[in-house]
Design a protein around this motif. Structure first.
Motif, short mmCIF file in Angstrom:
data_model
loop_
_atom_site.label_atom_id
_atom_site.label_comp_id
_atom_site.label_asym_id
_atom_site.label_seq_id
_atom_site.Cartn_x
_atom_site.Cartn_y
_atom_site.Cartn_z
N UNK A 35 69.39 31.11 57.14
CA UNK A 35 68.32 30.11 57.20
C UNK A 35 68.65 28.89 58.05
N UNK A 36 69.75 28.91 58.78
CA UNK A 36 70.09 27.82 59.68
C UNK A 36 69.85 28.27 61.12
N UNK A 37 69.21 27.39 61.90
CA UNK A 37 68.97 27.68 63.31
C UNK A 37 70.15 27.27 64.19
N UNK A 38 71.16 26.63 63.60
CA UNK A 38 72.32 26.17 64.36
C UNK A 38 73.33 27.30 64.53
N UNK A 39 72.92 28.32 65.27
CA UNK A 39 73.75 29.52 65.39
C UNK A 39 75.03 29.26 66.17
N UNK A 40 75.01 28.26 67.06
CA UNK A 40 76.20 27.94 67.83
C UNK A 40 77.32 27.35 66.99
N UNK A 55 79.75 35.73 56.82
CA UNK A 55 78.68 35.14 56.03
C UNK A 55 78.34 35.97 54.83
N UNK A 56 77.46 35.43 53.98
CA UNK A 56 77.05 36.15 52.79
C UNK A 56 76.21 37.37 53.15
N UNK A 235 63.86 28.76 65.78
CA UNK A 235 62.80 27.80 66.07
C UNK A 235 62.61 27.54 67.57
N UNK A 236 63.46 28.11 68.40
CA UNK A 236 63.36 27.88 69.84
C UNK A 236 62.03 28.39 70.37
#
Length: 271
Positions: A35-40, A55-56, A235-236
């Motif tokens: 649920x985070x868009x901060x993939x970097x 990750x989970x 979200x991009x």
């Protein structure tokens, strides 16, 4: 008398058009990490390997594995027991820099998983968020102005790059506000035209100011790029993706690949 298109159809049946790998059909791929868009923050991508955080859920890892696994190594790992591997590591096709709080088991696993010829170096540096302090491609690196002189030499030797100390839109965290491959780079949206020209002359590739994740200026948190693929936060927008594919010349890579394969097939037919 055979129909006009008979010979064309016969040619295509005996000489089917070259099959373009799925890899080159992939444009910038949208994804999320839990649920985070901060993939970097949770991955590190180069043209030679990809590090993906544990990750989970396996969904995030599977996105990279589906697009990249046939071509480069996708490595499931953590750094110092944390998942923010994209912000604490820096690397390119030649090497990987990791912070000094990495555990022995993590370091051994990464070294064993990386392709031959990729150097791994542990950095004894007080600014341990290396991904925030270093923006690099395979030839040049922009670095935080407060990094030690010894650290600069290690970066240059390990990654095989020329280093420049600079800021981006008055921000010292160059690795946070810039992403680049060997064809182009995307920087903080408030970077002035003069600063863009100055940075472009240092890295010797085209640069443009832009955003990711529907207006976010934290470029490196929402975008991962190498010379032939890109991944961005969910979200991009389509406009942002268009800018990404244009400045990093991802579409040109795909087109050139198709053209080269078609040429090779024609040469084989002539032989």
């Amino acid at each position: 008398t055979p129909p006009a298109n008979y010979f064309i159809q016969a040619f295509h049946l005996t000489n089917p058009p070259p099959k373009v790998p799925h890899f080159f059909l992939t444009m910038a791929t949208r994804c999320q990490f839990e649920n985070s868009n901060d993939i970097g923050v949770f991955a590190k991508l180069t043209s030679n390997y990809c590090l993906v955080s544990i990750g989970a859920s396996e969904n995030f890892y599977s996105v990279f594995e589906a697009d990249l696994a046939p071509y480069i190594q996708v490595i499931h790992t953590s750094i110092a027991g944390t998942r923010i591997i994209g912000r604490v590591t820096a690397g390119n096709k030649n090497g990987l820099l990791v912070p000094n709080n990495i555990t022995d088991s993590e370091l051994k696993q990464i070294r064993n998983s990386l392709p031959d010829g990729v150097k791994v170096k542990v950095m004894e540096e007080k600014l341990s968020a290396l991904g925030n302090c270093i923006a690099c491609n395979d030839y040049v690196a922009l670095i935080h102005s407060d990094l030690d002189k010894d650290s600069e030499e290690i970066i240059s030797d390990t990654l095989g790059v020329e280093c420049f100390r600079t800021t981006i839109a008055s921000n010292a965290l160059v690795g946070t506000y810039m992403v680049m491959n060997n064809q182009g780079g995307l920087v903080h949206p408030l970077t002035s035209v003069e600063e863009l020209d100055e940075l472009a002359s240092l890295v010797e590739i085209p640069l443009c100011a832009g955003t990711v994740n529907r207006g976010s200026d934290v470029i490196a948190a929402g975008l991962l790029v190498n010379d032939y693929s890109a991944f961005c936060g969910l979200d991009t927008t389509s406009t942002e993706i268009s800018v990404i594919e244009s400045i990093f010349k991802l579409n040109e890579v795909k087109t050139e690949s198709k053209d080269n394969e078609m040429r090779m097939d024609m040469i084989k037919d002539l032989k």
